[in-house]
Write a protein that holds these residues in place. Structure first.
Motif, PDB file in Angstrom:
ATOM      1  N   SER A 133      -6.239  -0.820  -8.543  1.00  0.00           N
ATOM      2  CA  SER A 133      -7.411  -1.446  -7.913  1.00  0.00           C
ATOM      3  C   SER A 133      -7.751  -2.763  -8.606  1.00  0.00           C
ATOM      4  O   SER A 133      -8.125  -3.748  -7.951  1.00  0.00           O
ATOM      5  CB  SER A 133      -8.620  -0.504  -7.974  1.00  0.00           C
ATOM      6  OG  SER A 133      -8.403   0.646  -7.200  1.00  0.00           O
ATOM      7  N   ARG A 137       0.832  -1.209   0.000  1.00  0.00           N
ATOM      8  CA  ARG A 137       0.000   0.000   0.000  1.00  0.00           C
ATOM      9  C   ARG A 137       0.867   1.260   0.000  1.00  0.00           C
ATOM     10  O   ARG A 137       0.531   2.261  -0.639  1.00  0.00           O
ATOM     11  CB  ARG A 137      -0.937  -0.014   1.215  1.00  0.00           C
ATOM     12  CG  ARG A 137      -1.950  -1.148   1.161  1.00  0.00           C
ATOM     13  CD  ARG A 137      -3.039  -0.999   2.195  1.00  0.00           C
ATOM     14  NE  ARG A 137      -3.962  -2.107   2.137  1.00  0.00           N
ATOM     15  CZ  ARG A 137      -4.943  -2.223   1.259  1.00  0.00           C
ATOM     16  NH1 ARG A 137      -5.116  -1.290   0.343  1.00  0.00           N
ATOM     17  NH2 ARG A 137      -5.744  -3.267   1.281  1.00  0.00           N
ATOM     18  N   ALA A 138       1.986   1.193   0.690  1.00  0.00           N
ATOM     19  CA  ALA A 138       2.886   2.353   0.722  1.00  0.00           C
ATOM     20  C   ALA A 138       3.467   2.625  -0.661  1.00  0.00           C
ATOM     21  O   ALA A 138       3.563   3.777  -1.108  1.00  0.00           O
ATOM     22  CB  ALA A 138       4.014   2.110   1.721  1.00  0.00           C
ATOM     23  N   GLU A 139       3.853   1.557  -1.366  1.00  0.00           N
ATOM     24  CA  GLU A 139       4.413   1.712  -2.712  1.00  0.00           C
ATOM     25  C   GLU A 139       3.352   2.213  -3.683  1.00  0.00           C
ATOM     26  O   GLU A 139       3.651   2.998  -4.595  1.00  0.00           O
ATOM     27  CB  GLU A 139       4.985   0.378  -3.182  1.00  0.00           C
ATOM     28  CG  GLU A 139       6.254  -0.031  -2.447  1.00  0.00           C
ATOM     29  CD  GLU A 139       6.670  -1.454  -2.753  1.00  0.00           C
ATOM     30  OE1 GLU A 139       7.861  -1.768  -2.606  1.00  0.00           O
ATOM     31  OE2 GLU A 139       5.794  -2.264  -3.129  1.00  0.00           O
ATOM     32  N   THR A 140       2.113   1.773  -3.500  1.00  0.00           N
ATOM     33  CA  THR A 140       1.014   2.265  -4.344  1.00  0.00           C
ATOM     34  C   THR A 140       0.859   3.777  -4.180  1.00  0.00           C
ATOM     35  O   THR A 140       0.718   4.515  -5.162  1.00  0.00           O
ATOM     36  CB  THR A 140      -0.302   1.556  -3.965  1.00  0.00           C
ATOM     37  OG1 THR A 140      -0.173   0.166  -4.196  1.00  0.00           O
ATOM     38  CG2 THR A 140      -1.463   2.102  -4.787  1.00  0.00           C
ATOM     39  N   GLY A 141       0.879   4.233  -2.945  1.00  0.00           N
ATOM     40  CA  GLY A 141       0.767   5.666  -2.685  1.00  0.00           C
ATOM     41  C   GLY A 141       1.923   6.445  -3.293  1.00  0.00           C
ATOM     42  O   GLY A 141       1.733   7.535  -3.844  1.00  0.00           O
ATOM     43  N   THR A 142       3.123   5.887  -3.218  1.00  0.00           N
ATOM     44  CA  THR A 142       4.310   6.537  -3.790  1.00  0.00           C
ATOM     45  C   THR A 142       4.162   6.693  -5.295  1.00  0.00           C
ATOM     46  O   THR A 142       4.471   7.753  -5.860  1.00  0.00           O
ATOM     47  CB  THR A 142       5.576   5.709  -3.480  1.00  0.00           C
ATOM     48  OG1 THR A 142       5.736   5.614  -2.068  1.00  0.00           O
ATOM     49  CG2 THR A 142       6.806   6.349  -4.087  1.00  0.00           C
ATOM     50  N   GLU A 152      -3.657  10.249 -12.172  1.00  0.00           N
ATOM     51  CA  GLU A 152      -3.784   9.616 -10.857  1.00  0.00           C
ATOM     52  C   GLU A 152      -5.036   8.741 -10.779  1.00  0.00           C
ATOM     53  O   GLU A 152      -5.041   7.706 -10.117  1.00  0.00           O
ATOM     54  CB  GLU A 152      -3.787  10.666  -9.740  1.00  0.00           C
ATOM     55  CG  GLU A 152      -4.888  11.713  -9.824  1.00  0.00           C
ATOM     56  CD  GLU A 152      -4.497  12.931 -10.629  1.00  0.00           C
ATOM     57  OE1 GLU A 152      -5.086  14.003 -10.378  1.00  0.00           O
ATOM     58  OE2 GLU A 152      -3.611  12.809 -11.487  1.00  0.00           O
ATOM     59  N   ILE A 180       1.322   6.690  -7.209  1.00  0.00           N
ATOM     60  CA  ILE A 180       0.267   7.639  -7.579  1.00  0.00           C
ATOM     61  C   ILE A 180       0.718   9.076  -7.323  1.00  0.00           C
ATOM     62  O   ILE A 180       0.484   9.975  -8.141  1.00  0.00           O
ATOM     63  CB  ILE A 180      -1.034   7.318  -6.812  1.00  0.00           C
ATOM     64  CG1 ILE A 180      -1.587   5.953  -7.272  1.00  0.00           C
ATOM     65  CG2 ILE A 180      -2.078   8.406  -7.035  1.00  0.00           C
ATOM     66  CD1 ILE A 180      -2.813   5.492  -6.520  1.00  0.00           C
ATOM     67  N   SER A 181       1.399   9.300  -6.212  1.00  0.00           N
ATOM     68  CA  SER A 181       1.905  10.649  -5.901  1.00  0.00           C
ATOM     69  C   SER A 181       2.915  11.113  -6.938  1.00  0.00           C
ATOM     70  O   SER A 181       2.965  12.297  -7.294  1.00  0.00           O
ATOM     71  CB  SER A 181       2.561  10.656  -4.515  1.00  0.00           C
ATOM     72  OG  SER A 181       1.611  10.359  -3.518  1.00  0.00           O
ATOM     73  N   ASP A 221      -5.078   4.720 -10.131  1.00  0.00           N
ATOM     74  CA  ASP A 221      -5.922   4.187  -9.068  1.00  0.00           C
ATOM     75  C   ASP A 221      -6.769   3.039  -9.598  1.00  0.00           C
ATOM     76  O   ASP A 221      -6.899   1.992  -8.947  1.00  0.00           O
ATOM     77  CB  ASP A 221      -6.809   5.299  -8.503  1.00  0.00           C
ATOM     78  CG  ASP A 221      -7.630   4.814  -7.315  1.00  0.00           C
ATOM     79  OD1 ASP A 221      -7.032   4.402  -6.309  1.00  0.00           O
ATOM     80  OD2 ASP A 221      -8.873   4.836  -7.405  1.00  0.00           O
TER      81      ASP A 221
END
Length: 346
Positions: free
Chosen positions: A262, A96-101, A254, A103-104, A258
């Motif tokens: 998903s 989840r952390a890598e996903t956020g990185t 983004e 997308i950001s 997502d």
């Protein structure tokens, strides 16, 4: 926001990456800002066609070692290129952390008119995630039966996952317009008969000896041979995409990522969820029933083999006992036919 186009194929070797690269250049030649994402994991075909071999790719962005702007290849013949390479393969197992990185990272990217994804061939989870998140898919085929069969398989999987937008088809490496029309009609009829998927013709690209020459020189044919037959076909396809650009919905990158991630999360559980899952996965009921049925059949077969073996052993013993009770066998009489014949003649 950008017009996001995913270019894919059911089969490798149909010229998909060449079309992705040269189509990007054709759109840029018309004044549009274009970014090509090399999502062909492991093969890096865009590198081969351009002679560019970047030291960093998407994996370093996912790990936080680089920003997207650090790996971006800027202004190659008027387009920007993002090398995906091994990072694309890792998409299926992002935490989840890598996903956020990830997308950001795309939030900081500058705006483009067209964002083109060149996927791997086939129906891997990564390929399907790019397709399902796109509002426009281009499916590349040739006139070969195997290419059309694999394209049908791709459309079947997309239809199964609920993709309901028309898929655009390019017939590549054709020797005539009639051959391209025949191949497309064959695919269209099969799809219409068996699937809910919708396809539309986008164009054809003629077989052109200059395409091979451009690959050897590592310069796109649209740049090296702008007036060759393949370049004119690419220009015509680009013109259609530009004409329809307002009709397709542009999508913030983004939002695309997502939707893409998903899909992967749903159909390919993430790494952290696999590690934290304490329960043993329950086997599929159909598989369990099948295994149980096979075990029953195997047990029955083993029992039958045992019965046959016991019968044979008993039969051999009974035969031996009968022969022993009957006494010694009579001596064997040897018939000498030649001696008998000589005696008779004498």
């Amino acid at each position: 926001m950008a017009g996001i186009i995913t270019i894919t194929s059911g089969k490798g070797g149909v010229g998909k990456t060449g079309i992705s690269l040269n189509l990007s250049l054709a759109l840029a030649a018309e004044g549009f800002k274009v970014c090509l994402f090399d999502a062909d994991l492991g093969l890096a075909n865009v590198n081969i066609l351009t002679g560019i071999y970047p030291e960093k790719d998407l994996e370093t962005v996912i790990s936080g070692q680089s920003s997207l702007n650090d790996i971006l290849i800027r202004d190659y013949q008027g387009i920007d290129i993002i090398p995906g390479s091994s990072g694309v393969e890792k998409l299926a197992d992002l935490t989840r952390a890598e996903t956020g990185t990830l997308i950001s990272a795309f939030l900081d990217l500058e705006a483009y008119d067209f964002f083109i994804f060149d996927t791997s061939a086939g129906i891997s989870p990564q390929v399907l995630s790019f397709c399902m998140a796109s509002h426009e898919i281009i499916l590349v085929v040739t006139t070969e039966p195997t290419s059309l069969t694999d394209a049908y398989s791709m459309l079947k999987v997309l239809s199964k996952h609920g993709y309901d937008l028309p898929v655009k088809v390019i017939v590549n490496q054709v020797t005539s317009g009639k051959a391209a029309q025949k191949a497309y009609t064959r695919l269209k009829q099969t799809v219409s008969r068996f699937l809910k998927a919708k396809i539309e013709p986008l164009g054809m690209i003629a077989w052109d000896k200059n395409v091979r020459a451009s690959v050897i020189s590592q310069t796109p044919f649209f740049i090296l041979f702008p007036d060759t037959a393949a370049s004119r076909c690419i220009a015509a396809i680009a013109e259609k995409l530009i004409k329809n650009h307002g009709e397709t919905r542009d999508l913030p990158l983004e939002f695309f990522w997502d939707a893409c991630l998903s899909f992967l999360e749903k159909h390919h559980p993430r790494k952290d969820e696999k590690n934290n899952d304490k329960e043993i996965a329950k086997p599929d009921p159909d598989i369990r029933d099948m295994i149980s049925h096979m075990e029953s059949k195997l047990s029955l077969l083993i029992k039958e083999v045992g019965d046959i073996r016991q019968f044979l052993e008993t039969h051999v013993m009974m035969t031996a006992e009968k022969e022993a009770a009957a006494g010694p066998r009579p001596k064997e009489i040897i018939l000498d036919f030649e001696s008998w014949l000589e005696k008779k003649q004498g």
